[in-house]
Design a protein around this motif. Structure first.
Motif, PDB file in Angstrom:
ATOM      1  N   ALA A  35       0.747  -1.520  -0.109  1.00 14.18           N
ATOM      2  CA  ALA A  35      -0.334   0.349  -0.190  1.00 14.18           C
ATOM      3  C   ALA A  35       0.721   1.141   0.272  1.00 14.18           C
ATOM      4  O   ALA A  35       1.132   2.318  -0.709  1.00 14.18           O
ATOM      5  CB  ALA A  35      -0.787  -0.279   1.355  1.00 14.18           C
ATOM      6  N   GLY A  36       2.134   1.402   0.495  1.00 12.69           N
ATOM      7  CA  GLY A  36       2.705   2.311   0.874  1.00 12.69           C
ATOM      8  C   GLY A  36       2.826   2.173  -0.370  1.00 12.69           C
ATOM      9  O   GLY A  36       3.528   3.177  -0.799  1.00 12.69           O
ATOM     10  N   THR A  38       1.749   1.606  -3.973  1.00 17.84           N
ATOM     11  CA  THR A  38       1.150   1.972  -4.856  1.00 17.84           C
ATOM     12  C   THR A  38       0.883   3.594  -4.531  1.00 17.84           C
ATOM     13  O   THR A  38       1.320   4.210  -5.397  1.00 17.84           O
ATOM     14  CB  THR A  38       0.358   1.220  -4.694  1.00 17.84           C
ATOM     15  N   SER A  39       0.621   3.848  -2.916  1.00 21.66           N
ATOM     16  CA  SER A  39       0.592   4.991  -2.794  1.00 21.66           C
ATOM     17  C   SER A  39       2.339   6.372  -2.768  1.00 21.66           C
ATOM     18  O   SER A  39       1.846   7.647  -3.753  1.00 21.66           O
ATOM     19  CB  SER A  39       0.580   5.194  -1.114  1.00 21.66           C
ATOM     20  N   TYR A  41       3.617   5.649  -5.667  1.00 19.37           N
ATOM     21  CA  TYR A  41       3.992   5.585  -7.122  1.00 19.37           C
ATOM     22  C   TYR A  41       2.433   6.464  -7.491  1.00 19.37           C
ATOM     23  O   TYR A  41       2.689   7.123  -8.468  1.00 19.37           O
ATOM     24  CB  TYR A  41       3.271   4.395  -7.678  1.00 19.37           C
ATOM     25  N   LEU A  42       1.271   6.569  -7.201  1.00 16.23           N
ATOM     26  CA  LEU A  42       0.467   7.892  -6.784  1.00 16.23           C
ATOM     27  C   LEU A  42       1.036   9.491  -7.372  1.00 16.23           C
ATOM     28  O   LEU A  42       0.708  10.020  -7.786  1.00 16.23           O
ATOM     29  CB  LEU A  42      -0.547   7.724  -6.442  1.00 16.23           C
ATOM     30  N   VAL A  43       2.116   9.588  -5.651  1.00 15.78           N
ATOM     31  CA  VAL A  43       2.389  10.655  -5.451  1.00 15.78           C
ATOM     32  C   VAL A  43       3.555  11.244  -6.605  1.00 15.78           C
ATOM     33  O   VAL A  43       3.322  12.042  -7.052  1.00 15.78           O
ATOM     34  CB  VAL A  43       2.642  10.681  -3.995  1.00 15.78           C
TER      35      VAL A  43
END
Length: 192
Positions: A35-36, A38-39, A41-43
């Protein structure tokens, strides 16, 4: 007094096996880690240097392979519980081979990305892809090692105890890394 003893025995039966508990804790930690990832990656996608790229087609194949392997390990677990050791051995062997095929196809996909010029130092988007998928491959490798251990145990000696807990734990973990790959693959397809 017998009523109290009966309640205690019933309460002990409801407790989760320590191997299962440890597996669930480990899986929770792995979920938090990804989750960290992929987060992040989004940021990082909001950066001006962010570049999109196409995923290799071989990742579709590896996704199919890992889905089939999830079915074979579940079938192996059921075969073990039914004391059908011949089928169990065959299915554990197939699952371990499919795990290795998955790793090989992932390696082929990353080699293709590298040949396209998408190297680890090329861009943060590529670097994050390598890190996230590489971390997943390490977890799959851990699952393959666990599969090989129960594979060796299946062929090494005659089974005297049909305790399904070790196989159930390995199957649970294997299903988990399967679902994790599907999540990651859909994420990478969607986020492009």
């Amino acid at each position: 007094m017998f009523e109290i003893m009966g309640k205690m025995v019933h309460a002990q039966r409801k407790r989760i096996h320590p191997y299962k508990f440890n597996m669930w804790v480990a899986m929770g930690s792995i979920v938090m880690m990804f989750a960290g990832f992929t987060s992040a990656y989004l940021v990082m996608q909001s950066r001006s240097t962010w570049q999109s790229f196409e995923l290799p087609e071989v990742f579709w194949f590896s996704t199919a392979v890992i889905l089939v392997s999830s079915g074979t390990i579940q079938w192996a677990y059921r075969s073990f519980k039914a004391h059908n050791m011949g089928r169990y051995k065959m299915l554990i062997t197939v699952t371990a081979v499919l795990g290795l095929v998955f790793l090989a196809s992932q390696t082929t996909g990353f080699a293709e990305l590298y040949e396209r010029g998408l190297k680890l130092d090329w861009n943060v988007s590529v670097a994050l892809l390598y890190i996230i998928a590489g971390a997943h491959m390490l977890h799959v490798l851990g699952g393959v090692v666990a599969l090989l251990i129960i594979f060796i145990r299946a062929y090494r000696r005659k089974v005297r105890s049909y305790d399904p807990i070790p196989i159930e734990v390995v199957a649970t973990y294997w299903h988990f890394v399967d679902v994790l790959w599907i999540y990651l693959y859909v994420f990478f397809l969607w986020i492009r």
